[in-house]
Design a protein around this motif. Structure first.
Motif, PDB file in Angstrom:
ATOM      1  N   GLY A  14       0.828  -1.194   0.000  1.00 25.52           N
ATOM      2  CA  GLY A  14       0.000   0.000   0.000  1.00 25.52           C
ATOM      3  C   GLY A  14       0.865   1.247   0.000  1.00 25.52           C
ATOM      4  O   GLY A  14       2.095   1.188   0.075  1.00 25.52           O
ATOM      5  N   TYR A  15       0.211   2.405  -0.048  1.00 27.84           N
ATOM      6  CA  TYR A  15       0.935   3.671  -0.158  1.00 27.84           C
ATOM      7  C   TYR A  15       1.908   3.886   1.004  1.00 27.84           C
ATOM      8  O   TYR A  15       3.085   4.201   0.795  1.00 27.84           O
ATOM      9  N   ALA A  16       1.422   3.743   2.240  1.00 26.51           N
ATOM     10  CA  ALA A  16       2.279   3.992   3.403  1.00 26.51           C
ATOM     11  C   ALA A  16       3.461   3.026   3.429  1.00 26.51           C
ATOM     12  O   ALA A  16       4.593   3.416   3.763  1.00 26.51           O
ATOM     13  N   GLN A  17       3.224   1.780   3.069  1.00 29.07           N
ATOM     14  CA  GLN A  17       4.316   0.805   3.029  1.00 29.07           C
ATOM     15  C   GLN A  17       5.357   1.184   1.986  1.00 29.07           C
ATOM     16  O   GLN A  17       6.566   1.112   2.235  1.00 29.07           O
ATOM     17  N   ARG A  18       4.890   1.608   0.805  1.00 27.41           N
ATOM     18  CA  ARG A  18       5.819   1.994  -0.259  1.00 27.41           C
ATOM     19  C   ARG A  18       6.645   3.213   0.148  1.00 27.41           C
ATOM     20  O   ARG A  18       7.836   3.297  -0.156  1.00 27.41           O
ATOM     21  N   VAL A  19       5.997   4.175   0.842  1.00 22.26           N
ATOM     22  CA  VAL A  19       6.722   5.365   1.306  1.00 22.26           C
ATOM     23  C   VAL A  19       7.841   4.952   2.268  1.00 22.26           C
ATOM     24  O   VAL A  19       8.980   5.423   2.159  1.00 22.26           O
ATOM     25  N   CYS A  20       7.536   4.077   3.207  1.00 17.16           N
ATOM     26  CA  CYS A  20       8.538   3.622   4.177  1.00 17.16           C
ATOM     27  C   CYS A  20       9.706   2.933   3.479  1.00 17.16           C
ATOM     28  O   CYS A  20      10.877   3.228   3.762  1.00 17.16           O
ATOM     29  N   VAL A  21       9.401   2.021   2.574  1.00 18.20           N
ATOM     30  CA  VAL A  21      10.449   1.268   1.878  1.00 18.20           C
ATOM     31  C   VAL A  21      11.283   2.191   0.993  1.00 18.20           C
ATOM     32  O   VAL A  21      12.517   2.099   0.966  1.00 18.20           O
ATOM     33  N   ALA A  22      10.623   3.102   0.265  1.00 16.76           N
ATOM     34  CA  ALA A  22      11.332   3.985  -0.656  1.00 16.76           C
ATOM     35  C   ALA A  22      12.191   5.010   0.084  1.00 16.76           C
ATOM     36  O   ALA A  22      13.362   5.225  -0.270  1.00 16.76           O
ATOM     37  N   LYS A  23      11.631   5.669   1.113  1.00 18.74           N
ATOM     38  CA  LYS A  23      12.402   6.679   1.840  1.00 18.74           C
ATOM     39  C   LYS A  23      13.586   6.051   2.568  1.00 18.74           C
ATOM     40  O   LYS A  23      14.680   6.627   2.613  1.00 18.74           O
ATOM     41  N   ALA A  24      13.360   4.869   3.135  1.00 22.31           N
ATOM     42  CA  ALA A  24      14.466   4.182   3.808  1.00 22.31           C
ATOM     43  C   ALA A  24      15.552   3.810   2.808  1.00 22.31           C
ATOM     44  O   ALA A  24      16.745   4.000   3.078  1.00 22.31           O
ATOM     45  N   GLY A  25      15.144   3.312   1.656  1.00 19.39           N
ATOM     46  CA  GLY A  25      16.117   2.934   0.647  1.00 19.39           C
ATOM     47  C   GLY A  25      16.941   4.110   0.166  1.00 19.39           C
ATOM     48  O   GLY A  25      18.167   4.016   0.007  1.00 19.39           O
ATOM     49  N   LYS A  26      16.288   5.240  -0.044  1.00 17.22           N
ATOM     50  CA  LYS A  26      16.998   6.442  -0.502  1.00 17.22           C
ATOM     51  C   LYS A  26      17.992   6.918   0.548  1.00 17.22           C
ATOM     52  O   LYS A  26      19.146   7.253   0.235  1.00 17.22           O
ATOM     53  N   LEU A  27      17.546   6.951   1.821  1.00 21.47           N
ATOM     54  CA  LEU A  27      18.436   7.399   2.888  1.00 21.47           C
ATOM     55  C   LEU A  27      19.602   6.436   3.067  1.00 21.47           C
ATOM     56  O   LEU A  27      20.748   6.868   3.268  1.00 21.47           O
ATOM     57  N   MET A  28      19.323   5.151   2.998  1.00 22.85           N
ATOM     58  CA  MET A  28      20.385   4.159   3.150  1.00 22.85           C
ATOM     59  C   MET A  28      21.439   4.311   2.067  1.00 22.85           C
ATOM     60  O   MET A  28      22.641   4.180   2.322  1.00 22.85           O
ATOM     61  N   MET A  29      21.021   4.613   0.856  1.00 24.82           N
ATOM     62  CA  MET A  29      21.955   4.779  -0.252  1.00 24.82           C
ATOM     63  C   MET A  29      22.748   6.076  -0.098  1.00 24.82           C
ATOM     64  O   MET A  29      23.974   6.095  -0.243  1.00 24.82           O
ATOM     65  N   GLU A  30      22.054   7.191   0.236  1.00 22.10           N
ATOM     66  CA  GLU A  30      22.713   8.495   0.321  1.00 22.10           C
ATOM     67  C   GLU A  30      23.712   8.569   1.472  1.00 22.10           C
ATOM     68  O   GLU A  30      24.688   9.331   1.392  1.00 22.10           O
ATOM     69  N   THR A  31      23.472   7.827   2.537  1.00 24.38           N
ATOM     70  CA  THR A  31      24.355   7.905   3.704  1.00 24.38           C
ATOM     71  C   THR A  31      25.216   6.650   3.876  1.00 24.38           C
ATOM     72  O   THR A  31      25.891   6.503   4.892  1.00 24.38           O
ATOM     73  N   GLY A  32      25.186   5.757   2.895  1.00 23.15           N
ATOM     74  CA  GLY A  32      26.043   4.576   2.925  1.00 23.15           C
ATOM     75  C   GLY A  32      25.808   3.684   4.126  1.00 23.15           C
ATOM     76  O   GLY A  32      26.752   3.229   4.781  1.00 23.15           O
ATOM     77  N   GLN A  33      24.535   3.394   4.426  1.00 20.34           N
ATOM     78  CA  GLN A  33      24.229   2.638   5.640  1.00 20.34           C
ATOM     79  C   GLN A  33      24.584   1.164   5.549  1.00 20.34           C
ATOM     80  O   GLN A  33      24.841   0.522   6.568  1.00 20.34           O
ATOM     81  N   LEU A  34      24.578   0.590   4.345  1.00 18.48           N
ATOM     82  CA  LEU A  34      24.865  -0.830   4.198  1.00 18.48           C
ATOM     83  C   LEU A  34      26.057  -1.055   3.278  1.00 18.48           C
ATOM     84  O   LEU A  34      26.391  -0.203   2.451  1.00 18.48           O
ATOM     85  N   ALA A  35      26.665  -2.217   3.414  1.00 17.87           N
ATOM     86  CA  ALA A  35      27.784  -2.611   2.571  1.00 17.87           C
ATOM     87  C   ALA A  35      27.666  -4.106   2.303  1.00 17.87           C
ATOM     88  O   ALA A  35      26.942  -4.817   3.022  1.00 17.87           O
ATOM     89  N   PRO A  36      28.326  -4.608   1.266  1.00 14.87           N
ATOM     90  CA  PRO A  36      28.267  -6.044   0.976  1.00 14.87           C
ATOM     91  C   PRO A  36      28.645  -6.894   2.190  1.00 14.87           C
ATOM     92  O   PRO A  36      29.583  -6.587   2.917  1.00 14.87           O
ATOM     93  N   ARG A  37      27.849  -7.948   2.401  1.00 13.34           N
ATOM     94  CA  ARG A  37      28.022  -8.892   3.499  1.00 13.34           C
ATOM     95  C   ARG A  37      27.844  -8.259   4.882  1.00 13.34           C
ATOM     96  O   ARG A  37      28.418  -8.727   5.870  1.00 13.34           O
TER      97      ARG A  37
END
Length: 255
Positions: A14-37
């Motif tokens: 749903g809309y709220a779920q997509r917002v959570c997943v998308a905003k988290a994904g964008k922030l994780m990418m912009e701030t380098g929150q994850l790395a391989p393994r």
């Protein structure tokens, strides 16, 4: 009888779920929150924020182009030794490893052991120390918290009025000479959206039995912010955008 898939496994969001997943994904990418393994411990209290963070991370793990491991970490503060039971079923359904532990941190925070600090501060300090210990015990490289945009606003003003400094909540923060990275994937998502997403995902949110629930200085700050924003339609959005942009720029991953 065929068992229906858990909502977290479903593809249609749903809309709220997509917002959570998308905003988290964008922030994780912009701030380098994850790395391989990366091996990520998910600090899940059982409240709506941390459970939505778990849901988002379970989905993001299937999206990122490298392997990531997740593990749920739950520390029951000891006021109700059984209220975390829904977490065990959720982890089993998702095939997610978990460390669930009943502690005495809550009662200790209100005992004679803690005479100098507030109960909230002492309990939080004990929980974080134990979470750090568990990350070392299980060889986790990341520790994820469910703080949201409302938490960022409250923390920002608490730091100004209580501590006399301009500071917020880091999107990504390094500890122990880089051996552990604390991340906050939902830091730019507002509370209302998180609540809607939790309902859509049918997450097993359970109540906080702490005697200080709704009485802390953080709750005071949250109430003050709501009162200020209630007098103008765009105030809440402007505050969220301004602090979110400021914090994201401070934590942006080097290019």
């Amino acid at each position: 009888m065929t068992r229906s898939p858990h909502p977290l496994r479903a593809r249609d969001l749903g809309y709220a779920q997509r917002v959570c997943v998308a905003k988290a994904g964008k922030l994780m990418m912009e701030t380098g929150q994850l790395a391989p393994r990366a091996r990520v411990g998910l600090a899940v209290s059982g409240g709506v924020d941390s459970l939505v963070m778990l849901a988002v991370m379970a989905i993001r793990r299937r999206i990122v182009p490298f392997p990531v491991e997740l593990m749920l970490l739950h520390l029951n503060p000891g006021f109700d030794a059984a209220n975390h039971e829904p977490l065990a079923g959720l982890c089993a359904d998702l095939g997610l490893p978990a460390h669930i532990e009943v502690t005495d941190f809550g009662p200790r925070a209100f005992s004679d052991e803690n005479k100098k600090k507030s109960a909230c501060f002492y309990c939080a300090w004990l929980r974080r120390k134990r979470l750090f210990d568990l990350c070392g015990q299980y060889g986790l490289t990341h520790l994820a918290f469910g703080h949201n945009a409302d938490d960022l606003s409250a923390t920002f003003f608490l730091n100004i009025f209580q501590n006399g400094r301009v500071d917020g909540l880091s999107c990504r923060e390094s500890f122990f000479e880089g051996r552990l990275t604390v991340i906050r994937p939902l830091l730019l998502v507002d509370k209302k959206t998180i609540i809607r997403a939790a309902k859509a995902w049918e997450l097993p949110v359970f109540s906080n039995p702490c005697p200080m629930a709704g009485k802390s200085m953080r709750h005071e700050a949250e109430t003050w912010i709501k009162d200020i924003c209630a007098t103008g339609k765009k105030r809440a959005v402007n505050l969220e955008n301004a602090l979110g942009r400021w914090q994201r720029d401070r934590d942006a991953a080097p290019r």
